[in-house]
Design a protein around this motif. Structure first.
Motif, PDB file in Angstrom:
ATOM      1  N   LEU A   7     -47.426  -3.914 -19.157  1.00  0.00           N
ATOM      2  CA  LEU A   7     -48.546  -3.081 -19.570  1.00  0.00           C
ATOM      3  C   LEU A   7     -48.397  -1.732 -18.889  1.00  0.00           C
ATOM      4  O   LEU A   7     -47.857  -1.638 -17.782  1.00  0.00           O
ATOM      5  N   THR A   8     -48.877  -0.695 -19.532  1.00  0.00           N
ATOM      6  CA  THR A   8     -48.835   0.647 -18.970  1.00  0.00           C
ATOM      7  C   THR A   8     -50.273   1.106 -18.758  1.00  0.00           C
ATOM      8  O   THR A   8     -51.057   1.150 -19.699  1.00  0.00           O
ATOM      9  N   GLY A   9     -50.608   1.423 -17.526  1.00  0.00           N
ATOM     10  CA  GLY A   9     -51.946   1.902 -17.216  1.00  0.00           C
ATOM     11  C   GLY A   9     -51.882   3.304 -16.654  1.00  0.00           C
ATOM     12  O   GLY A   9     -50.835   3.966 -16.689  1.00  0.00           O
ATOM     13  N   THR A  10     -53.001   3.750 -16.137  1.00  0.00           N
ATOM     14  CA  THR A  10     -53.045   5.015 -15.420  1.00  0.00           C
ATOM     15  C   THR A  10     -53.730   4.771 -14.081  1.00  0.00           C
ATOM     16  O   THR A  10     -54.533   3.852 -13.931  1.00  0.00           O
ATOM     17  N   ARG A  11     -53.381   5.605 -13.113  1.00  0.00           N
ATOM     18  CA  ARG A  11     -53.952   5.523 -11.775  1.00  0.00           C
ATOM     19  C   ARG A  11     -54.435   6.903 -11.380  1.00  0.00           C
ATOM     20  O   ARG A  11     -53.749   7.905 -11.572  1.00  0.00           O
ATOM     21  N   CYS A  12     -55.646   6.956 -10.819  1.00  0.00           N
ATOM     22  CA  CYS A  12     -56.190   8.220 -10.319  1.00  0.00           C
ATOM     23  C   CYS A  12     -55.520   8.539  -8.989  1.00  0.00           C
ATOM     24  O   CYS A  12     -55.509   7.706  -8.087  1.00  0.00           O
ATOM     25  N   THR A  14     -57.047   9.191 -20.330  1.00  0.00           N
ATOM     26  CA  THR A  14     -56.364  10.469 -20.534  1.00  0.00           C
ATOM     27  C   THR A  14     -57.138  11.673 -20.017  1.00  0.00           C
ATOM     28  O   THR A  14     -56.555  12.714 -19.781  1.00  0.00           O
ATOM     29  N   LEU A  15     -58.451  11.533 -19.837  1.00  0.00           N
ATOM     30  CA  LEU A  15     -59.231  12.720 -19.499  1.00  0.00           C
ATOM     31  C   LEU A  15     -59.527  12.862 -18.015  1.00  0.00           C
ATOM     32  O   LEU A  15     -59.185  13.867 -17.400  1.00  0.00           O
ATOM     33  N   THR A  16     -60.201  11.869 -17.440  1.00  0.00           N
ATOM     34  CA  THR A  16     -60.635  11.989 -16.056  1.00  0.00           C
ATOM     35  C   THR A  16     -60.869  10.606 -15.477  1.00  0.00           C
ATOM     36  O   THR A  16     -60.986   9.622 -16.211  1.00  0.00           O
ATOM     37  N   CYS A  17     -60.966  10.507 -14.178  1.00  0.00           N
ATOM     38  CA  CYS A  17     -61.271   9.246 -13.517  1.00  0.00           C
ATOM     39  C   CYS A  17     -62.711   8.862 -13.840  1.00  0.00           C
ATOM     40  O   CYS A  17     -63.611   9.686 -13.767  1.00  0.00           O
ATOM     41  N   ARG A  18     -62.927   7.587 -14.190  1.00  0.00           N
ATOM     42  CA  ARG A  18     -64.271   7.106 -14.520  1.00  0.00           C
ATOM     43  C   ARG A  18     -64.989   6.502 -13.318  1.00  0.00           C
ATOM     44  O   ARG A  18     -66.123   6.061 -13.436  1.00  0.00           O
ATOM     45  N   ASN A  19     -64.342   6.482 -12.155  1.00  0.00           N
ATOM     46  CA  ASN A  19     -64.970   5.960 -10.946  1.00  0.00           C
ATOM     47  C   ASN A  19     -66.103   6.912 -10.564  1.00  0.00           C
ATOM     48  O   ASN A  19     -65.865   8.090 -10.292  1.00  0.00           O
ATOM     49  N   PRO A  20     -67.363   6.426 -10.519  1.00  0.00           N
ATOM     50  CA  PRO A  20     -68.491   7.323 -10.236  1.00  0.00           C
ATOM     51  C   PRO A  20     -68.447   7.945  -8.837  1.00  0.00           C
ATOM     52  O   PRO A  20     -69.083   8.962  -8.603  1.00  0.00           O
ATOM     53  N   ALA A  21     -67.670   7.355  -7.934  1.00  0.00           N
ATOM     54  CA  ALA A  21     -67.569   7.895  -6.575  1.00  0.00           C
ATOM     55  C   ALA A  21     -66.416   8.887  -6.436  1.00  0.00           C
ATOM     56  O   ALA A  21     -66.132   9.363  -5.341  1.00  0.00           O
ATOM     57  N   CYS A  22     -65.776   9.231  -7.542  1.00  0.00           N
ATOM     58  CA  CYS A  22     -64.593  10.098  -7.490  1.00  0.00           C
ATOM     59  C   CYS A  22     -64.761  11.254  -8.469  1.00  0.00           C
ATOM     60  O   CYS A  22     -65.223  11.077  -9.588  1.00  0.00           O
ATOM     61  N   ASP A  23     -64.373  12.432  -8.040  1.00  0.00           N
ATOM     62  CA  ASP A  23     -64.401  13.565  -8.958  1.00  0.00           C
ATOM     63  C   ASP A  23     -62.978  14.009  -9.322  1.00  0.00           C
ATOM     64  O   ASP A  23     -62.759  15.108  -9.796  1.00  0.00           O
ATOM     65  N   GLY A  24     -62.012  13.105  -9.092  1.00  0.00           N
ATOM     66  CA  GLY A  24     -60.614  13.394  -9.413  1.00  0.00           C
ATOM     67  C   GLY A  24     -60.367  13.425 -10.906  1.00  0.00           C
ATOM     68  O   GLY A  24     -61.070  12.793 -11.688  1.00  0.00           O
ATOM     69  N   GLY A  25     -59.358  14.134 -11.275  1.00  0.00           N
ATOM     70  CA  GLY A  25     -59.019  14.237 -12.685  1.00  0.00           C
ATOM     71  C   GLY A  25     -57.536  14.094 -12.946  1.00  0.00           C
ATOM     72  O   GLY A  25     -57.105  14.147 -14.081  1.00  0.00           O
ATOM     73  N   ASP A  26     -56.756  13.898 -11.875  1.00  0.00           N
ATOM     74  CA  ASP A  26     -55.310  13.781 -12.036  1.00  0.00           C
ATOM     75  C   ASP A  26     -54.946  12.312 -12.188  1.00  0.00           C
ATOM     76  O   ASP A  26     -55.012  11.538 -11.239  1.00  0.00           O
ATOM     77  N   LEU A  27     -54.590  11.920 -13.401  1.00  0.00           N
ATOM     78  CA  LEU A  27     -54.228  10.538 -13.706  1.00  0.00           C
ATOM     79  C   LEU A  27     -52.737  10.464 -13.984  1.00  0.00           C
ATOM     80  O   LEU A  27     -52.202  11.281 -14.729  1.00  0.00           O
ATOM     81  N   VAL A  28     -52.078   9.479 -13.377  1.00  0.00           N
ATOM     82  CA  VAL A  28     -50.641   9.315 -13.581  1.00  0.00           C
ATOM     83  C   VAL A  28     -50.373   7.968 -14.243  1.00  0.00           C
ATOM     84  O   VAL A  28     -51.055   6.976 -13.979  1.00  0.00           O
ATOM     85  N   THR A  29     -49.377   7.952 -15.099  1.00  0.00           N
ATOM     86  CA  THR A  29     -48.965   6.722 -15.774  1.00  0.00           C
ATOM     87  C   THR A  29     -48.369   5.781 -14.743  1.00  0.00           C
ATOM     88  O   THR A  29     -47.598   6.205 -13.878  1.00  0.00           O
TER      89      THR A  29
END
Length: 137
Positions: free
Chosen positions: A21-26, A38-53
């Motif tokens: 499986l291929t996921g993404t990690r913040c 593809t857009l942004t991290c959905r973790n409510p405690a994080c304001d990161g937006g850089d997601l890597v495959t």
């Protein structure tokens, strides 16, 4: 005339050889997602937006499972040869996520148990389309 090689049902969600499986990690908080975000991290405690495959584990433990005995309604295609199948929610321990998928052809709910180890495989869903599935070990 030769048939074209089967293709994944969803591009970019899994690899065929080897099955993964291929996921993404913040990169900010480490939260892992499947399906890939593809857009942004959905973790409510994080304001990161850089997601890597990131490739995900190819094994996990069955968290839950069920029988799928009904023919899917339109717009899903289910042909006259529809056969009931089992689905399993498998927990990937390293990623701490649960991934739902069909169970390998020939495996029924009678063959499954919560906590059982399962591995990722790829099978044809229908002619020309590949999908990931879980096979109990």
């Amino acid at each position: 005339m030769a048939q074209p090689a089967p293709e994944p049902v969803v591009d970019g969600w899994f690899t065929v050889d080897p099955p993964r499986l291929t996921g993404t990690r913040c990169t900010a908080c480490g939260t892992v997602y499947f399906p890939p975000q593809t857009l942004t991290c959905r973790n409510p405690a994080c304001d990161g937006g850089d997601l890597v495959t990131t490739p995900l584990s190819d094994r996990g433990r069955i968290w839950s499972y069920a029988d799928a005995r009904y023919r899917p309604p339109p717009p899903y295609v289910s042909g006259e040869d529809f056969e009931p199948y089992a689905v399993a929610a498998v927990e990937l321990a390293a990623e701490r996520i649960i991934v739902l998928g069909q169970v390998a052809r020939g495996v029924s709910v009678e063959d499954l148990a919560v906590g059982m180890e399962a591995e990722l495989i790829v099978e044809e869903l229908d002619p020309g389309h590949l999908v990931w599935k879980w096979r109990p070990l």
